[in-house]
Write a protein that holds these residues in place. Structure first.
Motif, PDB file in Angstrom:
ATOM      1  N   HIS A  76     -17.670   7.516  -8.778  1.00 48.89           N
ATOM      2  CA  HIS A  76     -17.687   8.727  -9.606  1.00 48.89           C
ATOM      3  C   HIS A  76     -17.341   8.427 -11.069  1.00 48.89           C
ATOM      4  O   HIS A  76     -16.969   9.316 -11.832  1.00 48.89           O
ATOM      5  N   SER A  77     -17.493   7.161 -11.437  1.00 44.85           N
ATOM      6  CA  SER A  77     -17.357   6.728 -12.835  1.00 44.85           C
ATOM      7  C   SER A  77     -16.043   7.173 -13.464  1.00 44.85           C
ATOM      8  O   SER A  77     -16.013   7.685 -14.589  1.00 44.85           O
ATOM      9  N   CYS A  78     -14.954   7.021 -12.713  1.00 42.60           N
ATOM     10  CA  CYS A  78     -13.650   7.372 -13.274  1.00 42.60           C
ATOM     11  C   CYS A  78     -12.650   6.277 -12.926  1.00 42.60           C
ATOM     12  O   CYS A  78     -12.979   5.302 -12.258  1.00 42.60           O
ATOM     13  N   LYS A  79     -11.422   6.441 -13.394  1.00 45.01           N
ATOM     14  CA  LYS A  79     -10.405   5.402 -13.237  1.00 45.01           C
ATOM     15  C   LYS A  79      -9.295   5.868 -12.289  1.00 45.01           C
ATOM     16  O   LYS A  79      -8.888   7.027 -12.311  1.00 45.01           O
ATOM     17  N   PHE A  80      -8.814   4.918 -11.477  1.00 41.64           N
ATOM     18  CA  PHE A  80      -7.620   5.117 -10.655  1.00 41.64           C
ATOM     19  C   PHE A  80      -6.671   3.986 -11.019  1.00 41.64           C
ATOM     20  O   PHE A  80      -6.842   2.855 -10.589  1.00 41.64           O
ATOM     21  N   LEU A  81      -5.684   4.279 -11.874  1.00 41.92           N
ATOM     22  CA  LEU A  81      -4.810   3.262 -12.441  1.00 41.92           C
ATOM     23  C   LEU A  81      -3.375   3.492 -11.996  1.00 41.92           C
ATOM     24  O   LEU A  81      -2.889   4.623 -11.972  1.00 41.92           O
ATOM     25  N   PHE A  82      -2.685   2.379 -11.676  1.00 41.63           N
ATOM     26  CA  PHE A  82      -1.321   2.505 -11.169  1.00 41.63           C
ATOM     27  C   PHE A  82      -0.492   1.288 -11.563  1.00 41.63           C
ATOM     28  O   PHE A  82       0.277   0.736 -10.779  1.00 41.63           O
ATOM     29  N   GLU A  83      -0.632   0.858 -12.822  1.00 40.73           N
ATOM     30  CA  GLU A  83       0.099  -0.310 -13.313  1.00 40.73           C
ATOM     31  C   GLU A  83       1.602  -0.187 -13.081  1.00 40.73           C
ATOM     32  O   GLU A  83       2.270  -1.149 -12.716  1.00 40.73           O
ATOM     33  N   THR A  84       2.158   1.019 -13.264  1.00 38.12           N
ATOM     34  CA  THR A  84       3.608   1.188 -13.149  1.00 38.12           C
ATOM     35  C   THR A  84       4.100   1.219 -11.708  1.00 38.12           C
ATOM     36  O   THR A  84       5.297   1.363 -11.474  1.00 38.12           O
ATOM     37  N   ASN A  85       3.193   1.091 -10.739  1.00 39.06           N
ATOM     38  CA  ASN A  85       3.633   0.978  -9.340  1.00 39.06           C
ATOM     39  C   ASN A  85       4.504  -0.266  -9.140  1.00 39.06           C
ATOM     40  O   ASN A  85       5.355  -0.298  -8.257  1.00 39.06           O
ATOM     41  N   VAL A  86       4.267  -1.272  -9.956  1.00 38.73           N
ATOM     42  CA  VAL A  86       5.016  -2.525  -9.850  1.00 38.73           C
ATOM     43  C   VAL A  86       5.470  -2.934 -11.249  1.00 38.73           C
ATOM     44  O   VAL A  86       4.648  -3.092 -12.148  1.00 38.73           O
ATOM     45  N   GLY A  87       6.778  -3.063 -11.428  1.00 33.94           N
ATOM     46  CA  GLY A  87       7.282  -3.597 -12.693  1.00 33.94           C
ATOM     47  C   GLY A  87       7.322  -2.621 -13.838  1.00 33.94           C
ATOM     48  O   GLY A  87       7.377  -3.041 -15.007  1.00 33.94           O
ATOM     49  N   ALA A  88       7.281  -1.324 -13.552  1.00 38.28           N
ATOM     50  CA  ALA A  88       7.357  -0.294 -14.607  1.00 38.28           C
ATOM     51  C   ALA A  88       6.302  -0.571 -15.680  1.00 38.28           C
ATOM     52  O   ALA A  88       5.112  -0.521 -15.390  1.00 38.28           O
ATOM     53  N   GLY A  89       6.732  -0.926 -16.883  1.00 39.84           N
ATOM     54  CA  GLY A  89       5.779  -1.131 -17.977  1.00 39.84           C
ATOM     55  C   GLY A  89       5.254  -2.549 -18.087  1.00 39.84           C
ATOM     56  O   GLY A  89       4.452  -2.853 -18.990  1.00 39.84           O
ATOM     57  N   LEU A  90       5.662  -3.451 -17.197  1.00 40.34           N
ATOM     58  CA  LEU A  90       5.192  -4.845 -17.281  1.00 40.34           C
ATOM     59  C   LEU A  90       3.718  -4.953 -16.878  1.00 40.34           C
ATOM     60  O   LEU A  90       3.281  -4.284 -15.941  1.00 40.34           O
ATOM     61  N   PRO A  91       2.955  -5.812 -17.530  1.00 38.67           N
ATOM     62  CA  PRO A  91       1.516  -5.958 -17.220  1.00 38.67           C
ATOM     63  C   PRO A  91       1.278  -6.855 -16.016  1.00 38.67           C
ATOM     64  O   PRO A  91       0.724  -7.954 -16.122  1.00 38.67           O
ATOM     65  N   ILE A  92       1.712  -6.404 -14.853  1.00 42.41           N
ATOM     66  CA  ILE A  92       1.620  -7.244 -13.647  1.00 42.41           C
ATOM     67  C   ILE A  92       0.287  -7.020 -12.943  1.00 42.41           C
ATOM     68  O   ILE A  92      -0.471  -7.967 -12.698  1.00 42.41           O
ATOM     69  N   ILE A  93      -0.019  -5.771 -12.603  1.00 39.61           N
ATOM     70  CA  ILE A  93      -1.293  -5.483 -11.940  1.00 39.61           C
ATOM     71  C   ILE A  93      -2.452  -5.815 -12.867  1.00 39.61           C
ATOM     72  O   ILE A  93      -3.474  -6.375 -12.434  1.00 39.61           O
ATOM     73  N   GLY A  94      -2.298  -5.513 -14.152  1.00 37.45           N
ATOM     74  CA  GLY A  94      -3.343  -5.850 -15.120  1.00 37.45           C
ATOM     75  C   GLY A  94      -3.603  -7.341 -15.169  1.00 37.45           C
ATOM     76  O   GLY A  94      -4.749  -7.793 -15.270  1.00 37.45           O
ATOM     77  N   ILE A 144      -3.119  -9.496 -12.666  1.00 36.24           N
ATOM     78  CA  ILE A 144      -3.856  -9.845 -11.442  1.00 36.24           C
ATOM     79  C   ILE A 144      -5.341  -9.521 -11.604  1.00 36.24           C
ATOM     80  O   ILE A 144      -6.206 -10.347 -11.281  1.00 36.24           O
ATOM     81  N   ASN A 145      -5.612  -8.325 -12.094  1.00 33.64           N
ATOM     82  CA  ASN A 145      -7.011  -7.908 -12.255  1.00 33.64           C
ATOM     83  C   ASN A 145      -7.767  -8.837 -13.197  1.00 33.64           C
ATOM     84  O   ASN A 145      -8.928  -9.191 -12.946  1.00 33.64           O
ATOM     85  N   ASP A 146      -7.111  -9.234 -14.280  1.00 36.51           N
ATOM     86  CA  ASP A 146      -7.765 -10.152 -15.231  1.00 36.51           C
ATOM     87  C   ASP A 146      -8.040 -11.504 -14.586  1.00 36.51           C
ATOM     88  O   ASP A 146      -9.111 -12.100 -14.788  1.00 36.51           O
ATOM     89  N   LEU A 147      -7.088 -11.994 -13.802  1.00 37.33           N
ATOM     90  CA  LEU A 147      -7.288 -13.281 -13.134  1.00 37.33           C
ATOM     91  C   LEU A 147      -8.451 -13.208 -12.151  1.00 37.33           C
ATOM     92  O   LEU A 147      -9.311 -14.114 -12.126  1.00 37.33           O
ATOM     93  N   ILE A 148      -8.482 -12.154 -11.345  1.00 42.11           N
ATOM     94  CA  ILE A 148      -9.532 -12.025 -10.328  1.00 42.11           C
ATOM     95  C   ILE A 148     -10.894 -11.864 -10.995  1.00 42.11           C
ATOM     96  O   ILE A 148     -11.884 -12.495 -10.598  1.00 42.11           O
ATOM     97  N   ARG A 149     -10.943 -11.013 -12.035  1.00 45.01           N
ATOM     98  CA  ARG A 149     -12.239 -10.798 -12.717  1.00 45.01           C
ATOM     99  C   ARG A 149     -12.763 -12.066 -13.371  1.00 45.01           C
ATOM    100  O   ARG A 149     -13.968 -12.243 -13.507  1.00 45.01           O
TER     101      ARG A 149
END
Length: 816
Positions: free
Chosen positions: A603-621, A623-628
Motif C-alpha cells: 500500500h506504498s506506505c511506511k511501518f517504522l519502529f526504530e525506537t523499539n530497540v535502543g530508543a533513539g539509537l540507529p540500531i534497526i536502521g 541492520i536494514n542498511d547492512l541487509i540492503r
C-alpha cells in the motif's frame, strides 16, 4: 468595444449592483461596452421550483412566485429614484402576473415541458437587465436595453438550444450599428428559435451569451465578472491554498471548464477562441485584482521553467459504464454503435478508455444519465447480449473525475508517474485513466470519498512544492508523547525551511480523551487539549483518522497498549504511515509481523519502529542498511535495556535493589510495570525484533530467557512486586557479590547466534566491550560477513523520554 458579463452573485442585491454600476461607469469612460447580466442570484432555481410545484398540484407555487416578486420590487425601490419608481414597479408586477398565469396553466394541466421551462426561466434575466438599465439611466448614463432573445437565434432544442451563428451575428451587428449608445445592457441565457419560441442556452448560459455577442461584433475583449479573482489552480472549497491563475491558454481553459471548473461555462470559450478574442475573468468584489487572462497570445518568458500544469479540476456524481466481451474484438464500428446509442439518448460521454485488446470499453457519464444509458445499450446490443458475445453492462457509481491540465505536460517526462505516484502513496485507487494525444490533460476516475484528498495531494505536488503538509495522529500523551509533541513544535520551523515539510498535529488521543483538528492543533492549545476532547477509544480514533482521509497522514503509537497495534492493519491498508514506539506489533507472532510489513509495502506506505530497540539509537536502521547492501548478520550481542543497565550500574549495595528499581521508574527508564523490564520480557522482545529484521524467522517462545527474579516477584500487582523485591534483597546481594568477587560486573545481555537467541544476566569481565557501559546506555555489537574480525558497534543512551521521542521524531521525518 468590450463585452462585460456579470453573474448571479454580482447582481444578487442592490448593494452588489452598485458595485457593478461603478465597474460599468469606469469601463465606459474608455470603451463602448455591451453588458450582459444574469438573473438575480437564485431566481432561476426558484422559478423552476414554482413551476415544478404547480405541475405537482402543490399550491405552494403561488407563494414562491410572490417571494420572487417581492425581491424584485424591493430592488426597484432601492435602486430607482422615487419619481421613477411607479412605472417600474408596475413593470415588475405585470411580468409576475404573466409568470403566475403560466404557473396556473401548469397547475391545471399538470405538465411542465422543456418548452414551458424555457419560457418561465427567461423572465429572470429579462427582469434583472431591465431594472439595471433603469438604474443606469437614472444616473444619466448613455444606456440602451437590448433584448438578447430577439437577436440570438437558435434551434428548438429547449433548455439547451444550439445557436445559429450566421443569423445571430447578422442580427447583433445590425442592432449595434443602429443603436450607438455607449452602454448596451442585455439579458444573458435567453434566445428564440426560428418560430419565435423562447429558448435558453443551458445553465450557465449567460456566459455563453456574452461570448456569442463578443464573437459576433469582434469585441476587443470579453470580461466575465464573478465572485472569485479568476480561474483557480483548484476548487478553493476543497483546497484552502488554491491560487488564482494569472494567465492561461484557451485550450487549457477549455479542458479545466469541461472537467468541472465552475467559474466558466464550457461552451463560453469556443466563440471567442475562434475569433482570437481575449477573455478575462474578474472579481466584482475586488475589481483591482488582475484576474485570469485567457488568450492565444500568452508570452512565455522561459518555457523550461514554466509550471508543468496550470490547474486541477474535478467533477462529482460520475458513473462508469463498462461493456466487455469477446464479441467486441476486431469488429469494425462497434465503438461508433455504442456512442450513437448514447447520443440518441442525449447522454454526454465525459471520458473514454478502451483496452488495447479491444475486449472492453469504459465510458464515464453523469450519474443522472445512468439508467437511460444502460437501457439504450441493452437495446442496441440486445442480440450480442443474448448470444453471450457481450457481458451485461457493468455500472459503478459514487465516483469523481479529477483532471490535471497544462500544455507544458507534453514537453516534460514523468508527469504521469509523478501524478500516479503521489496518489498511490496516499492510498487513492484509480479506477480509470484517460489522456489525450495532445497531452494537455490527464484525467482519472476515483472514488467520490477520495476527492478532497486527491485534489489536495495533486495540488501540493504540482503547485505547492515548497512545503509538504504532513498530518500527524499521536496516540499516547505520557512522558514520551509529551516530549515528542514539544519537539515537533520546537523543530517545525527548521523542517519547513530546510526539509520543506510542515508537521501538523491533526489528532491526539490518550486512554481518556481524543481531539481532532485538520489544520493542526496550535501550540498554545495542546497542553489543555484533553479538557475539550471527546471520549476516546482506540477504535473510534482509528475510524476517525480513516474517515477524515487527509493526505500524507502518519499514525504515531507512543503507548505500551496491546490494543493499539490491533489497528495497524486497518491504517496501513488506507496507506497511512505508522511510526511505532510500541514493541508489541513487531514482536508479535511472526506471521503478523511479516503481514504488517507486507501490507505496508503493498500500500506504498511506511511501518517504522526504530525506537523499539535502543530508543533513539540507529540500531534497526543499521541492520536494514547492512541487509540492503548485501551483507549478512551472523551474530548479535547487546545490552538492550536502559532500565536494567541503569539498575545494575547503580546497584552497589548502598541502596536496596527495590530502591534502585524505584529510582529507575521515577526517572522514566522503566515501563509503567517494571516487571516487563526486570523479567527480561522487554529485552527478549528487542532481540526478537533485531533477529527478524536481520532476516531470521523467530518466534518469541524461541528465545531462551534466564530470569534472575524469584518467581514470587512476578505475582500480584506492581505494589506486590516492590514488596517482593524487598523480601528477596539477600538474593540480589548474593548475585552482586558473586560478580564482584570475580572482578566482574553484572549486565543483562541479549545474544543471537546461529539462528538462536537468549537473554539473561551475565558476569562481564573488564576486557569486554560491554564492561564500560554506564547509566542508561545501550550497546549492540554486530558481527557480519563484512564485519567478521572487527565487529560493528552501536552505543549510546538507550532509554529516557527525550531520546525516545527524538527517535520517534526521526522516524516521522523518514516516513514522509
Amino acid at each position: 468595444m468590450k463585452v462585460l458579463k456579470f453573474g448571479g452573485t454580482s447582481v444578487a442585491n442592490a448593494q452588489n449592483i452598485l458595485k457593478v454600476e461603478d465597474i460599468i461607469k469606469k469601463e465606459s469612460l474608455k470603451n463602448r461596452v455591451v453588458v450582459v447580466v444574469s438573473a438575480l442570484h437564485g431566481v432561476t432555481d426558484q422559478l423552476i421550483k414554482a413551476a415544478e410545484s404547480a405541475s405537482q398540484s402543490n399550491e405552494n407555487y403561488f407563494q414562491i412566485i410572490k417571494n420572487i416578486e417581492e425581491k424584485h420590487l424591493d430592488l426597484v425601490k432601492e435602486l430607482i429614484p422615487i419619481l421613477d419608481q411607479s412605472s417600474w414597479l408596475s413593470f415588475v408586477k405585470k411580468h409576475f402576473n404573466d409568470i403566475e398565469d403560466i404557473c396556473n396553466g401548469i397547475f391545471v394541466l399538470g405538465e411542465f415541458t422543456d418548452r414551458i421551462k424555457d419560457k418561465i426561466t427567461s423572465y429572470g434575466e429579462f427582469l434583472s437587465s431591465n431594472i439595471i438599465t433603469a438604474r443606469l439611466k437614472s444616473e444619466g448614463l448613455n444606456v440602451f436595453w437590448m433584448n438578447s432573445a430577439e437577436n440570438i437565434t437558435t434551434n428548438s432544442n429547449f433548455t439547451n438550444a444550439k445557436v445559429h451563428f450566421e443569423a445571430t451575428e447578422k442580427n447583433l451587428l445590425q442592432f449595434l450599428n443602429e443603436n450607438q449608445n455607449q452602454i448596451i445592457i442585455a439579458p444573458g441565457f435567453i434566445a428564440k428559435d426560428e418560430k419565435r419560441n423562447s429558448t435558453t442556452l443551458g445553465r450557465g448560459g449567460s456566459d455563453y451569451t456574452a461570448s456569442i455577442i463578443a464573437s459576433s461584433i469582434n469585441a476587443d475583449e470579453l470580461q466575465i465578472w464573478t465572485d472569485v479573482s479568476g480561474m483557480m489552480t483548484s476548487d478553493p472549497r476543497l483546497v484552502s491554498d488554491a491560487k488564482p491563475i494569472p494567465e492561461i491558454s484557451y485550450s487549457e481553459a477549455m479542458e479545466l471548464s469541461h472537467f468541472g471548473a465552475k467559474v466558466l461555462y464550457p461552451p463560453t470559450i469556443q466563440p471567442v477562441m475562434v475569433k482570437n478574442i481575449d477573455l478575462r475573468i474578474k472579481n466584482t468584489f475586488d475589481p483591482e485584482a488582475p484576474g485570469t487572462l485567457i488568450s492565444h497570445n500568452l508570452k512565455k518568458n522561459d518555457p523550461e521553467n514554466e509550471p508543468i500544469a496550470v490547474g486541477i479540476s474535478n467533477m462529482s456524481n460520475i458513473a462508469l459504464l463498462t461493456l466487455e466481451g469477446s464479441g467486441m474484438i476486431g469488429i469494425p464500428g462497434f465503438s461508433a454503435k455504442l456512442f450513437q446509442c448514447l447520443s440518441n439518448e442525449k447522454v454526454n460521454v465525459i471520458l473514454i478508455t478502451q483496452s488495447s485488446s479491444e475486449h472492453s470499453i469504459t465510458v464515464a457519464i453523469h450519474e443522472k444519465d445512468m439508467i437511460g444509458a444502460k437501457s439504450a445499450i441493452d437495446s442496441a446490443f440486445e442480440d450480442d447480449l443474448k448470444l453471450k458475445r457481450l457481458e451485461p453492462v457493468k455500472i459503478e457509481t459514487g465516483l469523481s473525475i479529477v483532471a490535471l491540465v497544462g500544455e507544458n505536460m507534453k514537453s516534460r517526462s514523468g508527469v504521469s508517474a509523478k501524478m500516479f505516484g503521489c496518489l498511490g502513496n496516499n492510498g487513492i485507487n484509480i479506477r480509470a485513466i484517460a489522456q489525450g494525444s495532445s497531452e494537455k490533460n490527464i484525467s482519472i476516475v476515483i472514488l467520490e470519498k477520495d476527492i478532497k484528498k486527491a485534489v489536495n495531494v495533486l495540488h501540493e505536488e504540482f503547485f505547492e512544492s515548497e512545503i509538504k503538509q504532513i498530518h500527524l495522529y499521536i496516540c499516547g500523551t505520557g512522558n514520551v508523547g509529551k516530549k515528542l509533541i514539544q519537539q515537533i513544535y520546537d523543530q517545525n520551523e527548521y523542517l519547513k525551511e530546510n526539509l520543506l515539510i510542515n508537521l501538523r498535529i491533526a489528532g491526539l488521543s490518550n486512554s481518556r480523551k481524543m481531539i481532532f483538528a485538520d489544520k493542526g492543533i496550535p501550540e498554545n492549545d495542546w497542553n489543555d487539549w484533553n479538557q475539550h476532547g471527546e471520549e476516546a477509544s482506540v477504535e473510534k480514533f482509528t475510524r476517525e483518522i480513516i474517515s477524515r482521509n487527509l493526505r500524507n497522514s502518519v499514525f504515531i503509537d507512543v503507548t505500551a497498549s496491546s490494543e493499539v497495534p490491533n489497528m495497524y492493519e486497518k491504517l496501513l491498508k488506507k496507506s497511512i504511515n505508522i511510526v511505532a514506539c510500541n514493541k508489541i506489533a513487531a514482536s508479535s507472532g511472526f506471521e503478523n509481523y511479516r503481514s504488517l510489513k507486507s501490507i505496508a509495502r503493498n500500500h506504498s506506505c511506511k511501518f517504522l519502529f526504530e525506537t523499539n530497540v535502543g530508543a533513539g539509537l540507529p540500531i534497526i536502521g543499521t541492520i536494514n542498511d547492512l541487509i540492503r547492501s548485501g551483507d549478512k548478520i551472523t551474530s548479535i550481542q547487546a545490552v538492550l535495556s536502559g532500565t536494567l543497565n541503569f539498575v545494575f550500574n547503580n546497584y552497589n549495595g548502598s541502596k536496596t535493589f527495590s530502591e534502585v528499581v524505584a529510582q529507575a521508574q521515577k526517572e522514566g527508564y522503566t515501563e509503567p510495570d517494571p516487571r516487563l523490564d526486570l523479567s527480561g520480557t522487554d529485552v527478549a522482545r528487542k532481540i526478537l525484533i533485531l533477529a527478524r529484521e536481520a532476516g531470521y524467522s523467530l518466534e518469541f517462545d524461541d528465545i531462551e530467557n534466564e530470569s534472575f527474579l524469584p518467581e514470587e516477584c512476578m505475582k500480584g500487582n506492581v505494589q506486590d512486586f516492590y514488596q517482593s523485591l524487598t523480601k528477596y534483597e539477600d538474593h540480589f546481594k548474593n548475585i552482586l557479590h558473586q560478580a564482584k568477587n570475580n572482578g566482574k560486573i553484572l549486565k543483562y545481555v541479549a545474544e543471537f547466534n546461529d539462528g538462536k537467541a537468549k537473554v539473561g544476566l551475565q558476569h562481564i569481565a573488564p576486557e569486554s566491550d560491554l564492561f564500560h557501559l554506564y547509566g542508561k546506555d545501550n550497546i549492540v555489537i554486530f558481527k557480519t560477513l563484512r564485519y567478521s574480525e572487527q565487529p560493528l558497534v552501536v552505543k549510546g543512551a538507550g532509554a529516557g523520554a527525550e531520546v525516545t521521542a527524538s527517535g520517534v521524531f526521526a522516524d516521522i521525518v523518514r516516513s514522509v
